[in-house]
Design a protein around this motif. Sequence first.
Motif, PDB file in Angstrom:
ATOM      1  N   UNK A  39       0.875  -1.178   0.000  1.00 36.36           N
ATOM      2  CA  UNK A  39       0.000   0.000   0.000  1.00 36.36           C
ATOM      3  C   UNK A  39       0.906   1.220   0.000  1.00 36.36           C
ATOM      4  N   UNK A  40       0.575   2.200  -0.838  1.00 41.67           N
ATOM      5  CA  UNK A  40       1.521   3.303  -1.005  1.00 41.67           C
ATOM      6  C   UNK A  40       0.845   4.644  -1.230  1.00 41.67           C
ATOM      7  N   UNK A  41       1.415   5.659  -0.630  1.00 39.45           N
ATOM      8  CA  UNK A  41       1.127   7.046  -0.957  1.00 39.45           C
ATOM      9  C   UNK A  41       2.471   7.657  -1.319  1.00 39.45           C
ATOM     10  N   UNK A  42       2.719   7.703  -2.623  1.00 37.78           N
ATOM     11  CA  UNK A  42       4.050   8.032  -3.143  1.00 37.78           C
ATOM     12  C   UNK A  42       4.587   9.345  -2.600  1.00 37.78           C
ATOM     13  N   UNK A  80       4.670   7.736   2.237  1.00 34.12           N
ATOM     14  CA  UNK A  80       4.781   6.525   3.037  1.00 34.12           C
ATOM     15  C   UNK A  80       4.249   5.305   2.297  1.00 34.12           C
ATOM     16  N   UNK A  81       4.867   4.178   2.549  1.00 38.06           N
ATOM     17  CA  UNK A  81       4.418   2.901   2.008  1.00 38.06           C
ATOM     18  C   UNK A  81       4.411   1.853   3.113  1.00 38.06           C
ATOM     19  N   UNK A 102       9.076   3.738   4.562  1.00 38.31           N
ATOM     20  CA  UNK A 102       8.547   2.410   4.261  1.00 38.31           C
ATOM     21  C   UNK A 102       8.418   1.605   5.551  1.00 38.31           C
ATOM     22  N   UNK A 103       7.209   1.127   5.839  1.00 39.51           N
ATOM     23  CA  UNK A 103       6.969   0.244   6.977  1.00 39.51           C
ATOM     24  C   UNK A 103       6.940  -1.192   6.471  1.00 39.51           C
ATOM     25  N   UNK A 104       7.787  -2.045   7.033  1.00 43.04           N
ATOM     26  CA  UNK A 104       7.809  -3.461   6.649  1.00 43.04           C
ATOM     27  C   UNK A 104       6.967  -4.231   7.658  1.00 43.04           C
ATOM     28  N   UNK A 105       5.918  -4.868   7.177  1.00 39.60           N
ATOM     29  CA  UNK A 105       4.928  -5.532   8.023  1.00 39.60           C
ATOM     30  C   UNK A 105       5.040  -7.047   7.883  1.00 39.60           C
ATOM     31  N   UNK A 135      -3.537   3.471   5.086  1.00 38.33           N
ATOM     32  CA  UNK A 135      -2.640   2.530   4.411  1.00 38.33           C
ATOM     33  C   UNK A 135      -2.820   1.116   4.944  1.00 38.33           C
ATOM     34  N   UNK A 136      -3.065   1.001   6.248  1.00 38.88           N
ATOM     35  CA  UNK A 136      -3.287  -0.325   6.841  1.00 38.88           C
ATOM     36  C   UNK A 136      -4.538  -0.971   6.255  1.00 38.88           C
TER      37      UNK A 136
END
Length: 261
Positions: free
Chosen positions: A136-139, A142-143, A180-183, A235-236
């Motif tokens: 999921x991204x908002x260029x 944040x992604x 970038x959040x790595x989930x 984004x979540x």
Amino acid sequence: ETELKTKNFRRLSAVAGKQMIVQAIRDAERERQTREYEEKREEIITAIVDKVDTQTGNLILDTGTGYATLLKAEQIPGEIHEVGDRIKVFISEVKTGESRGPIVTLSRVHPNFVKRLFELEIPEIADGTILIKGVAREAGSRSKIAVESRDENVDAIGSCIGKNGMRISAILNELAGERVDIIKYSEDICEYVASALSPAKTLDVYLEEERTCRVIVSPDQLSLAIGKEGQNVRLAARLTGWKIEVKPESSIATTEIAEPK
């Protein structure tokens, strides 16, 4: 085979013959370009900035196959490129043009641009040990990217970050500093949603009807869970595909609702 004496051709015949040959060469060149772009569709290529349109902000790129335009809307907000710069672009679409060759849509804001960058930089993703389950991204801002390890001895998140953050740093540099959040992906929806709201810590997640989940957080985690202008929860929701309602502990009123789009 029959030999033709060109000296017997009239002027109009010679011109017509030349035009047919030139047109055939152009058609063959367009077919070649279309075929090469099709082979690279949904992939990242490296191109060189050939021209910058100062009025529109569009970039003319030399892709090695031909020239294509990277529209201003497909560039990461805030980034600046100059003639001669080498940049990575994602080929999102290829259409057959009627007269000027293939019409290629290039992008640096497409969610799959982030996905392909991870595949290029993380060997464990390239060889299939780690799977990318969603992006999921908002260029430019944040992604969130969800990953899963197929080997219990391989840490999915640690592999993406790399020693001293070297792997993720290379990706962030290409994204012009985008966060970038790595989930960690999970088949358990409650666990997956809780991870997707990272870095906020959740207390409980309850599944409700119509792919909706209610998330309870402590008051001090509320703003972090929601994010600036609702970005984190938004984004979540996109990442998980679930509508997320965030509520503070001991509160009845819904604080923030985000739907996947």
